[in-house]
Design an enzyme around this catalytic site. Structure first.
Site, PDB file in Angstrom:
ATOM      1  N   HIS A   1     -15.280  21.293  75.767  1.00 43.73           N
ATOM      2  CA  HIS A   1     -15.337  19.842  76.012  1.00 43.73           C
ATOM      3  C   HIS A   1     -16.144  19.131  74.920  1.00 43.73           C
ATOM      4  O   HIS A   1     -16.855  18.159  75.207  1.00 43.73           O
ATOM      5  CB  HIS A   1     -15.949  19.533  77.389  1.00 43.73           C
ATOM      6  CG  HIS A   1     -15.123  20.014  78.544  1.00 43.73           C
ATOM      7  ND1 HIS A   1     -14.207  19.241  79.191  1.00 43.73           N
ATOM      8  CD2 HIS A   1     -15.082  21.223  79.172  1.00 43.73           C
ATOM      9  CE1 HIS A   1     -13.640  19.937  80.172  1.00 43.73           C
ATOM     10  NE2 HIS A   1     -14.142  21.143  80.167  1.00 43.73           N
TER      11      HIS A   1
ATOM     12  N   ASN B   1     -12.177  17.863  86.403  1.00 45.68           N
ATOM     13  CA  ASN B   1     -11.099  17.790  85.410  1.00 45.68           C
ATOM     14  C   ASN B   1      -9.987  16.891  85.924  1.00 45.68           C
ATOM     15  O   ASN B   1     -10.008  16.482  87.091  1.00 45.68           O
ATOM     16  CB  ASN B   1     -10.505  19.187  85.166  1.00 45.68           C
ATOM     17  CG  ASN B   1     -11.362  20.032  84.219  1.00 45.68           C
ATOM     18  OD1 ASN B   1     -12.181  19.511  83.467  1.00 45.68           O
ATOM     19  ND2 ASN B   1     -11.145  21.324  84.248  1.00 45.68           N
TER      20      ASN B   1
ATOM     21  N   HIS C   1     -24.407  18.933  85.023  1.00 45.27           N
ATOM     22  CA  HIS C   1     -24.705  20.236  85.615  1.00 45.27           C
ATOM     23  C   HIS C   1     -24.180  20.264  87.044  1.00 45.27           C
ATOM     24  O   HIS C   1     -24.525  19.378  87.846  1.00 45.27           O
ATOM     25  CB  HIS C   1     -26.224  20.460  85.577  1.00 45.27           C
ATOM     26  CG  HIS C   1     -26.686  21.717  86.242  1.00 45.27           C
ATOM     27  ND1 HIS C   1     -25.885  22.821  86.414  1.00 45.27           N
ATOM     28  CD2 HIS C   1     -27.891  22.045  86.771  1.00 45.27           C
ATOM     29  CE1 HIS C   1     -26.572  23.770  87.030  1.00 45.27           C
ATOM     30  NE2 HIS C   1     -27.785  23.327  87.268  1.00 45.27           N
TER      31      HIS C   1
HETATM   32 FE1  HDD Z   1     -17.140  23.644  82.477  1.00 47.71          FE
HETATM   33  C1  HDD Z   1     -18.585  21.630  80.163  1.00 47.71           C
HETATM   34  C2  HDD Z   1     -15.392  20.957  83.730  1.00 47.71           C
HETATM   35  C3  HDD Z   1     -15.416  25.739  84.581  1.00 47.71           C
HETATM   36  C4  HDD Z   1     -19.144  26.164  81.557  1.00 47.71           C
HETATM   37  N1  HDD Z   1     -17.000  21.691  82.022  1.00 47.71           N
HETATM   38  C5  HDD Z   1     -17.676  21.042  81.026  1.00 47.71           C
HETATM   39  C6  HDD Z   1     -17.328  19.661  81.015  1.00 47.71           C
HETATM   40  C7  HDD Z   1     -16.425  19.465  82.024  1.00 47.71           C
HETATM   41  C8  HDD Z   1     -16.222  20.743  82.660  1.00 47.71           C
HETATM   42  C9  HDD Z   1     -15.753  18.166  82.418  1.00 47.71           C
HETATM   43  C10 HDD Z   1     -17.845  18.623  80.045  1.00 47.71           C
HETATM   44  C11 HDD Z   1     -19.075  17.940  80.580  1.00 47.71           C
HETATM   45  C12 HDD Z   1     -19.531  16.866  79.613  1.00 47.71           C
HETATM   46  O1  HDD Z   1     -18.786  15.885  79.448  1.00 47.71           O
HETATM   47  O2  HDD Z   1     -20.605  17.018  79.053  1.00 47.71           O
HETATM   48  N2  HDD Z   1     -15.644  23.404  83.829  1.00 47.71           N
HETATM   49  C13 HDD Z   1     -15.137  22.222  84.274  1.00 47.71           C
HETATM   50  C14 HDD Z   1     -14.303  22.453  85.426  1.00 47.71           C
HETATM   51  C15 HDD Z   1     -14.298  23.793  85.650  1.00 47.71           C
HETATM   52  C16 HDD Z   1     -15.155  24.398  84.649  1.00 47.71           C
HETATM   53  C17 HDD Z   1     -13.597  21.373  86.216  1.00 47.71           C
HETATM   54  C18 HDD Z   1     -13.605  24.573  86.720  1.00 47.71           C
HETATM   55  C19 HDD Z   1     -13.341  24.107  87.895  1.00 47.71           C
HETATM   56  N3  HDD Z   1     -17.240  25.599  82.949  1.00 47.71           N
HETATM   57  C20 HDD Z   1     -16.460  26.272  83.865  1.00 47.71           C
HETATM   58  C21 HDD Z   1     -16.932  27.643  83.997  1.00 47.71           C
HETATM   59  C22 HDD Z   1     -18.014  27.765  83.150  1.00 47.71           C
HETATM   60  C23 HDD Z   1     -18.174  26.469  82.502  1.00 47.71           C
HETATM   61  C24 HDD Z   1     -16.332  28.678  84.910  1.00 47.71           C
HETATM   62  C25 HDD Z   1     -18.892  28.937  82.871  1.00 47.71           C
HETATM   63  C26 HDD Z   1     -19.072  29.952  83.657  1.00 47.71           C
HETATM   64  N4  HDD Z   1     -18.560  23.872  81.049  1.00 47.71           N
HETATM   65  C27 HDD Z   1     -19.292  24.992  80.892  1.00 47.71           C
HETATM   66  C28 HDD Z   1     -20.407  24.833  79.881  1.00 47.71           C
HETATM   67  C29 HDD Z   1     -20.218  23.359  79.422  1.00 47.71           C
HETATM   68  C30 HDD Z   1     -19.037  22.907  80.230  1.00 47.71           C
HETATM   69  C31 HDD Z   1     -20.463  25.880  78.830  1.00 47.71           C
HETATM   70  C32 HDD Z   1     -20.141  23.077  77.929  1.00 47.71           C
HETATM   71  C33 HDD Z   1     -21.013  21.877  77.663  1.00 47.71           C
HETATM   72  C34 HDD Z   1     -21.732  21.680  78.896  1.00 47.71           C
HETATM   73  O3  HDD Z   1     -21.335  22.589  79.843  1.00 47.71           O
HETATM   74  O4  HDD Z   1     -22.606  20.855  79.103  1.00 47.71           O
HETATM   75  O5  HDD Z   1     -21.631  25.032  80.500  1.00 47.71           O
END
Ligand code: HDD
Length: 692
Positions: free
Chosen positions: A79, A152, A344
């Site tokens: 993202h 999402n 978070h």
């Molecule tokens: Fe995630 C970012 C949505 C599964 C780990 N995720 C991130 C963002 C969105 C989502 C919208 C961007 C947030 C922003 O604008 O800063 N993610 C989802 C959705 C998921 C999902 C709807 C499943 C239902 N994500 C998911 C899993 C993991 C992560 C299973 C890890 C185990 N996601 C992350 C992250 C991020 C992230 C690595 C990258 C930047 C951040 O968090 O702040 O932690």
């Protein structure tokens, strides 16, 4: 001994003239260094003579370059590409029956929000319109603490267990040797992964549908994906799925538009949101919940509510509206706000709890952890955009980038030194007291058997689409798999599709020139019309753009009437002519906003040729209109403007083509209604079958 002073961490952030944060960087009369020393010259470094070497003692030079060298922070690991806006959430109060969360339970309560939309796979500078899932992350600054709904635009996910998140992302990101393709799933490793992990099929079906290429953020649904547990004031729990329903309706680009936009205007979605807000057309969504009983089974009518690859059809459990989100303020500074905002899934408030969904459980770890690298330490909650609006009185201390000046001597509990304060809060003091739930079991690395059904809802999704939407799914699979080099991967994905729908598999196989394998798709699946986005009555058009082709001989007053009619519905009219400048004189003038050289069809939702416009043979104009026609957009002309349509080979009796003698009310209404339908899909079959 009298109590020592208590720490005050709730001191408000410095407020600058533009709003909620410190805007000191560009205020004051004189340029200064970071230490406030006034600078006499910022263009020439201090040198030993005008042709001599630069002197190390030039502190301004060193500070300026050093700071610049460290201006970038790591982009989000997923993202990375995103845009955001501020706004307000207003509660209808209807959720009071299921949650005690004050920002939902109290009718009329307004809560400030910051919302970031994103793509998943691309780097920070990648294009907006690529085929991908879109992030829809909402930060509610409630008075009981911050609640983040990190969702999402697709209600299901690729994997069922968060331990596989690095795998699916490694497969989707550019290949590691030469880092390509950028922001695309159309490559071998993505299709290798999803064809081997059939739990991804349902999410892939959504990605390959029009949902993977939204028209704009304002026309995109949002989903919390997981099942959450809501708790009411009496402690009664319910299971819910969260939904964002765009007031402007759900609409998408067509694939050719998405590809053109990626080159012509990589900022297409970001610009659309910022322009719309600036023009007074806020983005609006209704917040809704599907409520299922928390009866201890974590299932509803056979649907496993802990499996994030499954949705609950709206026909089985209707979405109940509980509030309205309005995004009406652009960020003041992209880096400070959009880049530094930290979402978070563990930012929860009393009344909203998690479930055992194994994807959600892993997320609860990841989001906090990732900010420590991305934002350089554990104090990111002190950044202005991340600061809760509820008073903070924690006992977290020190660390990189600590900006709070804590007072007090006893950052621990229990203490006597600080008079035993602060107290911990019980449920009656709005404390976050988790609902008791029984947790027992053997430590196993396993999924429940219900997680093995990867196809029923994939088939449901495909069969719930209209024929034109299914055509798009076929095209998208054929395009993406057509970019895959390994034959065995294409064949394996065809075998997956054979278990979704025979017709889908056969059509994609035909496009790839491969035999269609046999499968065992479900014959009798539930069909959910709510999954289709095609409408047959015109929806709202706020934020939509209409391009009007004109020249100095055009009926400028007619353009004025169309502009007024469009503005009444929140849409805008933009004049396009062969050259820039102003058309007309005196009171009847129209400013040219695009020329045939600078315009491209993707920028507009409809094109109208004004009466009196001289037919032009400019190929750029002809291509403009033909492209819009091919993309099934509304096209109109009045008076002798119709001659230009004829030159472009556009029949005036084709669906979605409106002609009239003058720009009278009936004509303008017909044009705006056609925009409200989004596309003239009746034209699609003929357009697709057309030959040269
Ligand atoms: Fe995630 C970012 C949505 C599964 C780990 N995720 C991130 C963002 C969105 C989502 C919208 C961007 C947030 C922003 O604008 O800063 N993610 C989802 C959705 C998921 C999902 C709807 C499943 C239902 N994500 C998911 C899993 C993991 C992560 C299973 C890890 C185990 N996601 C992350 C992250 C991020 C992230 C690595 C990258 C930047 C951040 O968090 O702040 O932690």
């Amino acid at each position: 001994m009298p109590p020592l002073p208590r720490p005050d961490q709730s001191a408000p952030a410095p407020v600058g003239p533009t709003g909620s944060h410190d805007s000191r960087a560009q205020s004051g009369d004189f340029l200064t260094t970071a230490q406030g020393v006034r600078v006499p010259d910022t263009d020439h470094s201090l040198k030993a003579g005008d042709r001599g070497p630069t002197l190390l003692e030039d502190f301004h030079l060193r500070e300026k370059i050093t700071h610049f060298d460290h201006e970038r922070i790591p982009e989000r690991v997923v993202h990375a590409r995103g845009a955001a806006a501020h706004g307000t959430f207003e509660s209808y109060g209807s959720a009071k029956t299921v949650t005690k969360a004050g920002f939902l339970a109290n009718r009329g309560r307004t809560t400030p929000v910051f919302v970031r939309f994103s793509t998943v796979l691309g780097s920070r500078g990648s294009a907006d319109t690529v085929r991908d899932t879109r992030g829809f992350a909402v930060k509610f600054y409630t008075d009981e603490g911050t609640f983040d709904l990190v969702g999402n635009n697709i209600p299901v996910f690729f994997i069922q267990d968060g331990i596989k998140f690095p795998d699916v992302i490694h497969a989707g990101k550019p290949q590691p040797d030469i880092e390509l393709p950028q922001a695309q799933s159309a490559h071998d490793s993505f299709w290798d992964f999803v064809s081997l992990h059939t739990e991804a099929t349902h999410h892939v079906m959504w990605n390959m549908s029009d949902r993977g290429i939204p028209r704009s953020y304002r026309t995109m649904e949002g989903f919390g994906v997981h099942t959450f547990r809501l708790v009411d004031a009496e402690g009664k729990t319910s299971l819910v799925k969260f939904h964002w329903k765009p007031v402007a309706g759900v609409h998408s680009l067509v694939w050719e538009e998405a590809q053109i936009a990626a080159g012509v205007d990589p900022d297409f979605h970001r610009r659309d949101m910022a322009d719309g807000i600036k023009a007074g057309a806020p983005l609006e969504y209704e917040f809704g919940i599907q409520v299922m009983p928390d009866d201890g089974t974590d299932t509803f009518q056979g649907i496993d509510l802990l499996d994030p690859t499954k949705l609950v059809p709206e026909e089985l459990v209707p979405v109940q509206p509980i509030g309205k989100l309005t995004l009406d303020r652009n960020p003041t500074n992209y880096f400070a706000e959009t880049e530094q905002v930290a979402f978070h899934t563990g930012h929860l408030v009393p009344g909203i709890e998690v479930t055992n969904d194994p994807l959600m459980q892993a997320r609860l770890f990841s989001y906090l952890d990732t900010q420590i690298t991305r934002l350089g330490g554990p104090n990111f909650s002190q950044l202005p955009i991340n600061r809760p609006h509820a008073p903070v009185n924690d006992m977290l201390r020190d660390g990189m980038h600590q900006t709070a000046v804590h007072t007090g001597l006893a950052p621990y509990l229990n203490n006597t030194v600080d008079g035993g304060e602060p107290e911990v809060a019980g449920a009656n003091d709005h404390g976050y007291v988790q609902t008791e739930r029984v947790i027992e079991g053997r430590a196993v690395r396993a999924n429940p058997a219900s997680f093995d059904d990867h196809f029923t809802q994939s088939t449901m999704f495909y069969r719930s689409l209209t024929a034109i939407e299914q055509d798009h799914v076929v095209e998208a699979f054929t395009f993406e798999l057509g970019k895959v080099f390994e034959q065995s991967i294409k064949e394996r994905e065809l075998a997956v599709l054979a278990n979704v729908d025979t017709d889908l598999c056969e059509r994609v196989a035909a496009g790839l020139g491969l035999p269609a394998p046999a499968g065992t798709p479900m014959e009798d699946v539930f069909v959910s019309p709510a999954l289709s986005q095609i409408i047959d009555t015109p929806g709202p058009i706020a934020g939509r753009k209409i391009g009007v082709i004109a020249d100095s001989g055009s009926d400028l007053s007619g353009i004025g009437k169309l502009r007024t009619a469009a503005a009444r519905r929140g849409a805008t009219v933009h004049v396009i002519a062969a050259a820039g400048g102003v058309l007309g004189k005196g009171v009847r003038t129209q400013v040219v906003e695009r020329t045939f050289l600078t315009v491209r069809s993707i920028e507009f939702d409809a094109f109208v040729v004004a009466g009196g416009t001289t037919p032009s043979t400019d190929i750029k104009l002809i291509v403009l209109l033909q492209e819009a026609f091919r993309h099934c957009k509304a096209i109109a002309a009045w008076g002798d403007g119709t001659a230009i349509l004829e030159r472009a080979g556009i029949g005036t009796t084709e669906p979605g083509v409106i002609v009239g003698d003058t720009a009278v009310k009936a004509f303008n209404d017909a044009v705006l209604s056609a925009v409200g339908l989004h596309r003239a899909w009746d034209r699609a079959a003929a357009v697709m079958a057309s030959e040269v």
